[in-house]
Scaffold this active site. Structure first.
Site, short mmCIF file in Angstrom:
data_model
loop_
_atom_site.label_atom_id
_atom_site.label_comp_id
_atom_site.label_asym_id
_atom_site.label_seq_id
_atom_site.Cartn_x
_atom_site.Cartn_y
_atom_site.Cartn_z
N ALA A 163 0.84 -1.19 0.00
CA ALA A 163 0.00 0.00 0.00
C ALA A 163 0.88 1.24 0.00
O ALA A 163 1.92 1.28 0.67
CB ALA A 163 -0.91 0.01 1.23
N LYS A 164 0.47 2.25 -0.76
CA LYS A 164 1.15 3.55 -0.75
C LYS A 164 0.46 4.42 0.31
O LYS A 164 -0.56 5.06 0.03
CB LYS A 164 1.10 4.21 -2.13
CG LYS A 164 2.10 3.63 -3.11
CD LYS A 164 2.06 4.34 -4.45
CE LYS A 164 2.67 5.72 -4.42
NZ LYS A 164 4.14 5.72 -4.32
N THR A 165 1.03 4.40 1.48
CA THR A 165 0.45 5.07 2.64
C THR A 165 1.28 6.28 3.01
O THR A 165 2.50 6.20 3.09
CB THR A 165 0.41 4.11 3.84
OG1 THR A 165 -0.03 2.82 3.41
CG2 THR A 165 -0.50 4.64 4.92
N TYR A 169 5.72 6.61 4.46
CA TYR A 169 6.80 7.22 3.68
C TYR A 169 7.79 8.01 4.54
O TYR A 169 8.81 8.49 4.03
CB TYR A 169 6.22 8.06 2.55
CG TYR A 169 6.10 7.26 1.28
CD1 TYR A 169 7.02 7.37 0.25
CD2 TYR A 169 5.09 6.32 1.14
CE1 TYR A 169 6.93 6.60 -0.90
CE2 TYR A 169 4.98 5.54 0.00
CZ TYR A 169 5.91 5.68 -1.02
OH TYR A 169 5.81 4.89 -2.15
#
Length: 312
Positions: A163-165, A169
């Site tokens: 998931a790009k959370t 990051y």
């Protein structure tokens, strides 16, 4: 409001929660849940100026990943995929951009603070702006100097790596800050086992004896869409690609070629790792072949790759 960063100069509007609003009015509350706890998901996508006009590259796959990321965090995006597509295309048209970077984001907004975000509304926004080579135009030809970070990539049993959370990051930010602070362009992050994971915002490829290797999804990496593109193009060019590999740190130093892939980085060669020259210390022939093919496809998409492009 503080002075607008140069990269956003000339941007007039942002799409926010179903409306096109002036850039300066695209704001959110300081008590937004995602600001305090990192509870947002996002994508980075590029629109390219092709021979047939502006087109968004692999938009459907980016959009699918956005919704999959949201599902993991119980974020119910209050718009259908077709609505986000229509909004994005219209925003690019309004901004008059032949090529641009696209940032869709969905996050828990202003509501009761506390670890449980479910009483907070979900806010959704899309912004577009001109953006050139992420690691520099020179980097595409001559490569970048990178360092292996002391910060490790989190494993999927701690934070989902598929998931790009937004909050996750921070791990990438720390690695990038460390690299830049030590006069390197970018970092390479190892996973908890000490094997190669990826860059802070890029996947990594290794070339050895004419074959291509990249870290597998089980190595705590994001399933990069540009990574998928590189694999497809490399195989179509006749290269053998090993896409489920475990790569040790030592293998980086003895590689014939290394390169990053990513929406921002596109296909960027790696010249040195920890001051060890990789191959000839510049872009290698296989990297060059893949990079050239990649940009050729973007400029004038062949029929076999037509479904990678969403016209604007």
């Amino acid at each position: 409001m503080s002075e607008r960063p140069e990269m956003f100069e000339g941007v007039d509007q942002v799409w926010q929660d179903g409306e096109f609003v002036d850039f300066e009015d695209a704001t959110t509350h300081v008590l937004t849940h995602a600001l305090h706890y990192g509870t947002g998901v996002f994508e980075g996508v590029r629109c390219y100026e092709t021979a047939d006009g502006p087109a968004i590259f692999r938009w459907d796959e980016h959009l699918e990943r956005l919704y999959e990321s949201a599902k993991i965090y119980d974020i119910e995006i209050p718009f259908e995929p077709d609505e986000l597509t229509e909004a994005t295309v219209e925003l690019i048209r309004r901004e008059g951009l032949a090529s641009c970077y696209i940032r869709p984001i969905a996050f828990y907004g202003y509501g009761p603070l506390g670890l449980n975000p479910q009483q907070s509304p979900v806010e959704t926004a899309i912004a577009v702006w001109p953006w050139g080579a992420y690691l520099g135009e020179d980097a595409l030809e001559n490569g970048v100097d990178v360092a292996v970070s002391s910060w490790r990539k989190y494993s999927s049993d701690k934070i989902p790596t598929n998931a790009k959370t937004t909050g996750a990051y921070v791990n990438s930010v720390l690695a990038s800050l460390e690299a830049r602070g030590n006069d390197y362009t970018e970092a390479i992050v190892l996973n908890e086992e000490g094997n190669v994971a990826e860059g802070p915002g890029e996947n990594i490829f290794l070339v050895r004896d004419g074959e291509i290797f990249t870290t597998g999804l089980s190595e705590s990496i994001l399933d990069g869409i540009t990574r998928r593109t590189v694999i497809d193009l490399a195989e179509d060019l006749g290269y053998t690609v090993h896409e489920h590999e475990t790569i040790s740190r030592g293998e980086l130093y003895t590689a014939d070629e290394l390169f990053f892939s990513g929406t921002a980085a596109e296909v960027t060669p790696i010249a040195t790792v920890d001051d060890n020259e990789i191959g000839s210390g510049t872009k290698g022939p296989i990297t060059d072949d893949i990079q050239t093919t990649f940009f050729d496809v973007l400029e004038d998409p062949p029929d076999e790759y037509a479904d990678w492009f969403t016209p604007v």
